[in-house]
Enzyme design. Structure first.
Site, PDB file in Angstrom:
ATOM      1  N   ASP A   1       0.978  -1.132  -0.058  1.00  0.00           N
ATOM      2  CA  ASP A   1       0.049   0.027  -0.108  1.00  0.00           C
ATOM      3  C   ASP A   1       0.839   1.150   0.067  1.00  0.00           C
ATOM      4  O   ASP A   1       1.815   1.290   1.006  1.00  0.00           O
ATOM      5  CB  ASP A   1      -0.829   0.031   1.230  1.00  0.00           C
ATOM      6  CG  ASP A   1      -1.952  -0.941   1.410  1.00  0.00           C
ATOM      7  OD1 ASP A   1      -1.760  -1.911   0.391  1.00  0.00           O
ATOM      8  OD2 ASP A   1      -2.816  -0.802   2.070  1.00  0.00           O
TER       9      ASP A   1
ATOM     10  N   SER B   1       8.378   3.934   4.672  1.00  0.00           N
ATOM     11  CA  SER B   1       9.481   3.942   3.843  1.00  0.00           C
ATOM     12  C   SER B   1       9.187   4.225   2.360  1.00  0.00           C
ATOM     13  O   SER B   1       8.110   4.345   1.869  1.00  0.00           O
ATOM     14  CB  SER B   1      10.515   2.921   4.129  1.00  0.00           C
ATOM     15  OG  SER B   1      11.817   3.327   3.703  1.00  0.00           O
TER      16      SER B   1
ATOM     17  N   HIS C   1       4.864  -7.543  -0.323  1.00  0.00           N
ATOM     18  CA  HIS C   1       4.462  -8.947  -0.683  1.00  0.00           C
ATOM     19  C   HIS C   1       5.153  -9.015  -2.150  1.00  0.00           C
ATOM     20  O   HIS C   1       5.744  -8.114  -2.746  1.00  0.00           O
ATOM     21  CB  HIS C   1       3.061  -8.941  -1.094  1.00  0.00           C
ATOM     22  CG  HIS C   1       2.354  -8.889   0.288  1.00  0.00           C
ATOM     23  ND1 HIS C   1       1.970  -9.969   1.002  1.00  0.00           N
ATOM     24  CD2 HIS C   1       2.180  -7.881   1.180  1.00  0.00           C
ATOM     25  CE1 HIS C   1       1.365  -9.679   2.172  1.00  0.00           C
ATOM     26  NE2 HIS C   1       1.446  -8.483   2.178  1.00  0.00           N
TER      27      HIS C   1
END
Length: 269
Positions: A77, A238, A135
């Site tokens: 996200d 980050s 992921h």
């Protein structure tokens, strides 16, 4: 040690501390309100035993991902701050602020540099409010991991606009990957202020923000990863930079947009 690393280490100690339940619930609640975190897919804030526990929260409701074989999904996200074609050796951390691909990847990737120097890239910025786990964007095999110690400047828009070659200066972990169709790509995980650690599920020996001075290099026979698999997580927000071999993908037009893990971001050519 740079001041950004020292600040991050102290914040990391605070974030991982488990305060008495009542006090921790207040801390969590304040953090959720300040950063306007949407917990609709997660457990309620009161259930997390520390700020780190909240930062690195797992999805409580499984995320639907684009499962079409040739579709590459977002690994996280985030907000897309920049992306497009690499011109020879030049990428942008944000419009008007360029940096060198060769400097980002280091000499450990020299053998494959010609394949990616005119390729494609996307910068994913994870804000403090975002889901912090990352992921697999597609089925692939990990060939190398390179951990490069460095500073921990913030990676927000203020610093992207003023700090020259910020991504090259900051601590980072590079994964060299080969897709199921034999195409090369890189995932570069970039540390930032208050990111106590970058964690990789398949490689527990990697320890970031630990006063390391030497580059750590690991060569794999081939670690197989399936699309959607959890690779690890940031402790705080980050940036991830994805870099693809020339003419191997067609990017979606997502500049300056929010994306979700599981959403299509590119198509394999």
């Amino acid at each position: 040690m740079h001041i950004t690393n020292l600040i991050s280490q102290y914040f990391g100690k605070f974030a991982k501390k488990e305060f008495p339940s009542f006090f921790q619930k207040i801390i969590n609640s304040i953090y959720v309100k300040i950063f306007k975190i949407d917990l609709s897919e997660f457990r309620k804030a009161k259930y997390y035993k520390s700020l780190n526990d909240l930062f690195t929260r797992e999805l409580a409701i499984p995320r639907q991902i684009d499962e079409l074989e040739n579709n590459i999904i977002s690994p996280c996200d985030s907000f897309i701050t920049q992306g497009g074609k690499i011109k020879e050796d030049i990428l942008f951390q944000i419009k008007g602020m360029e940096y060198s691909l060769e400097d980002l990847l280091t000499y450990y990737c020299t053998d494959n540099f010609q394949k990616v120097k005119n390729g494609s890239y996307i910068n994913f910025y994870l804000a403090p409010s975002d889901y912090h786990r990352y992921h697999a964007p597609i089925d692939f095999v990990i060939k190398k991991l390179i951990h490069i110690p460095g500073k921990l400047y913030p990676v927000n828009f203020k610093y992207l606009k003023k700090e020259i070659e910020l991504f090259v200066q900051n601590e980072r972990v590079i994964l060299e990957c080969i897709s199921a169709k034999g195409k090369l790509f890189y995932m570069v995980f970039i540390g930032a202020l208050n990111v106590g650690q970058m964690v990789f599920n398949f490689e527990p020996t990697v320890e970031t923000n630990k006063n390391a001075k030497d580059i750590k290099y690991i060569d794999y026979e081939g670690v197989e990863i399936n699309k959607g698999d959890a690779l690890g997580y940031f402790k705080m927000g980050s940036t991830i930079v994805m870099i693809w071999e020339e003419d191997s993908v067609e990017l979606e037009n997502l500049l300056n947009q929010k994306v979700k893990f599981g959403q299509k971001i590119a198509t394999v050519k």
